[in-house]
Design a protein around this motif. Structure first.
Motif, mmCIF file in Angstrom:
data_model
loop_
_atom_site.group_PDB
_atom_site.id
_atom_site.type_symbol
_atom_site.label_atom_id
_atom_site.label_comp_id
_atom_site.label_asym_id
_atom_site.label_seq_id
_atom_site.Cartn_x
_atom_site.Cartn_y
_atom_site.Cartn_z
ATOM 1 N N UNK A 108 0.778 -1.223 0.000
ATOM 2 C CA UNK A 108 0.000 0.000 0.000
ATOM 3 C C UNK A 108 0.813 1.278 0.000
ATOM 4 N N UNK A 109 2.126 1.178 -0.161
ATOM 5 C CA UNK A 109 2.974 2.371 -0.165
ATOM 6 C C UNK A 109 2.826 3.151 -1.477
ATOM 7 N N UNK A 110 2.967 4.457 -1.392
ATOM 8 C CA UNK A 110 3.089 5.310 -2.572
ATOM 9 C C UNK A 110 4.522 5.831 -2.604
ATOM 10 N N UNK A 111 5.201 5.618 -3.742
ATOM 11 C CA UNK A 111 6.636 5.903 -3.824
ATOM 12 C C UNK A 111 6.918 6.980 -4.874
ATOM 13 N N UNK A 112 7.985 7.772 -4.680
ATOM 14 C CA UNK A 112 8.322 8.816 -5.654
ATOM 15 C C UNK A 112 8.787 8.217 -6.976
ATOM 16 N N UNK A 113 8.238 8.722 -8.061
ATOM 17 C CA UNK A 113 8.581 8.215 -9.394
ATOM 18 C C UNK A 113 9.656 9.078 -10.037
ATOM 19 N N UNK A 114 10.052 8.683 -11.245
ATOM 20 C CA UNK A 114 11.156 9.348 -11.929
ATOM 21 C C UNK A 114 10.942 10.823 -12.171
ATOM 22 N N UNK A 115 9.683 11.224 -12.381
ATOM 23 C CA UNK A 115 9.404 12.624 -12.638
ATOM 24 C C UNK A 115 9.836 13.538 -11.515
ATOM 25 N N UNK A 116 9.768 13.036 -10.282
ATOM 26 C CA UNK A 116 10.177 13.860 -9.148
ATOM 27 C C UNK A 116 11.667 14.178 -9.225
ATOM 28 N N UNK A 117 12.451 13.253 -9.762
ATOM 29 C CA UNK A 117 13.899 13.446 -9.880
ATOM 30 C C UNK A 117 14.252 14.294 -11.104
ATOM 31 N N UNK A 118 13.530 14.056 -12.203
ATOM 32 C CA UNK A 118 13.744 14.855 -13.401
ATOM 33 C C UNK A 118 13.368 16.315 -13.134
ATOM 34 N N UNK A 119 12.220 16.513 -12.475
ATOM 35 C CA UNK A 119 11.781 17.872 -12.160
ATOM 36 C C UNK A 119 12.746 18.552 -11.184
#
Length: 316
Positions: A201-212
């Motif tokens: 049930x975890x929500x994890x940071x995706x690649x967009x957070x790093x690109x942004x």
């Protein structure tokens, strides 16, 4: 602006069958649709077999750049889904490589990578030389004497994507390349996703957070080669030869999968289905429908999961 019709909730055998018979080409997201982390979603294997039985064409389209297409084939096999080929899989790491080719950046060129082995592997497969990426020097604590902070002038582009090892050394080294020579190196981002569904049930940071993040600290926009960009869609339809009017995208995220399908004109604007087994929730869908937001976020169809969708097909 004209309001788009409310999406159809697929909750009957007739509706499920109508979706299957209306389209020839099925593009499917992976995380949240096919599996959750390392767990295959119930009924997915049978659903894919059903599509093959009815002579449907299948492509898997993921914003995850951390794995190469070859690694995805291995994952499908490990989860009991056999017969998926590398040519059926479109990762944003592969999309980034195709963008380099479109820019006439020649094979053999060096490319700085903020990301995991998925991007590196795709670059190597096409003859490029990745720098950065999984280099162990990037795992060290901050040290201004780290040799990777010195820009290699032979690097021709920067590709940034998701990594579980996002740290200050990777940020600092990548920033040097983004600012080098007045910011002239092409900056390719593999996706703009905010998050993705993880285990338990975890929500994890995706690649967009790093690109942004890198876009913000460098003050540079990036070329988005992932969903929902039209660049990614054009690559897929050119490569597969699929008829857009007979294609549907099934995904779990309104802001990437559904917008991707609608902006690409899949199914003449009706080729999108949201499954509620991943990122986007029914409450989020209701908010999008009720507010004057981007109409491209509204799917034509939605259902609980491919588990339910498959059961509905066989419920008569």
């Amino acid at each position: 602006m004209t309001r788009k019709s409310n999406p159809i909730y697929v909750d009957s055998h007739e509706e499920a069958l109508r979706v299957v018979t209306s389209f020839d080409n099925f593009l499917l997201d992976c995380d949240g649709v096919i599996w959750l982390a390392e767990t295959l979603i119930e009924g997915v294997a049978q659903f894919l077999q059903q599509l093959q039985l009815h002579k449907k064409h299948i492509a898997f389209v993921t914003n995850n750049s951390s794995k190469s297409r070859r690694a995805y084939v291995e994952k499908f096999n490990s989860l009991g889904i056999h017969g998926v080929t590398k040519e059926q899989i479109y990762t944003t790491g592969y999309s980034a490589v195709l963008e380099l080719k479109k820019m006439d950046i020649e094979s053999g060129s060096k490319v700085w990578v903020l990301g995991d082995s998925g991007i590196e592997d795709e670059l190597v497969d096409e003859g490029y030389i990745p720098l950065g990426g999984s280099n162990p020097l990037l795992d060290q604590s901050w040290n201004p004497k780290n040799p990777l902070l010195k820009v290699d002038p032979e690097v021709r582009a920067v590709v940034a994507g998701s990594t579980n090892d996002f740290n200050f050394m990777r940020i600092a080294t990548t920033l040097q390349y983004l600012l080098y020579d007045g910011g002239k190196l092409p900056f390719i981002g593999t996706n703009g996703d905010r998050n993705y569904p993880g285990p338990d049930g975890l929500t994890l940071p995706a690649g967009g957070s790093m690109v942004e993040y890198m876009s913000f600290c460098s003050g540079r926009p990036y070329i988005d080669v992932g969903k929902p960009s039209k660049t990614f869609a054009d690559v897929i339809f050119y490569d597969t030869g699929f008829d857009r009017a007979k294609s549907i995208m099934i995904g779990d995220t309104l802001f990437s999968d559904i917008k991707f399908a609608n902006d690409a004109g899949m199914g003449n604007g009706h080729g999108s289905m949201l499954v509620l087994s991943g990122v986007s929730t029914v409450d989020e869908l209701k908010r999008v429908i009720s507010s004057p937001t981007d109409q491209a976020l509204i799917p034509q169809f939605y259902t609980d999961s491919l588990t339910k969708f498959y059961k509905l097909i066989h419920s008569d």
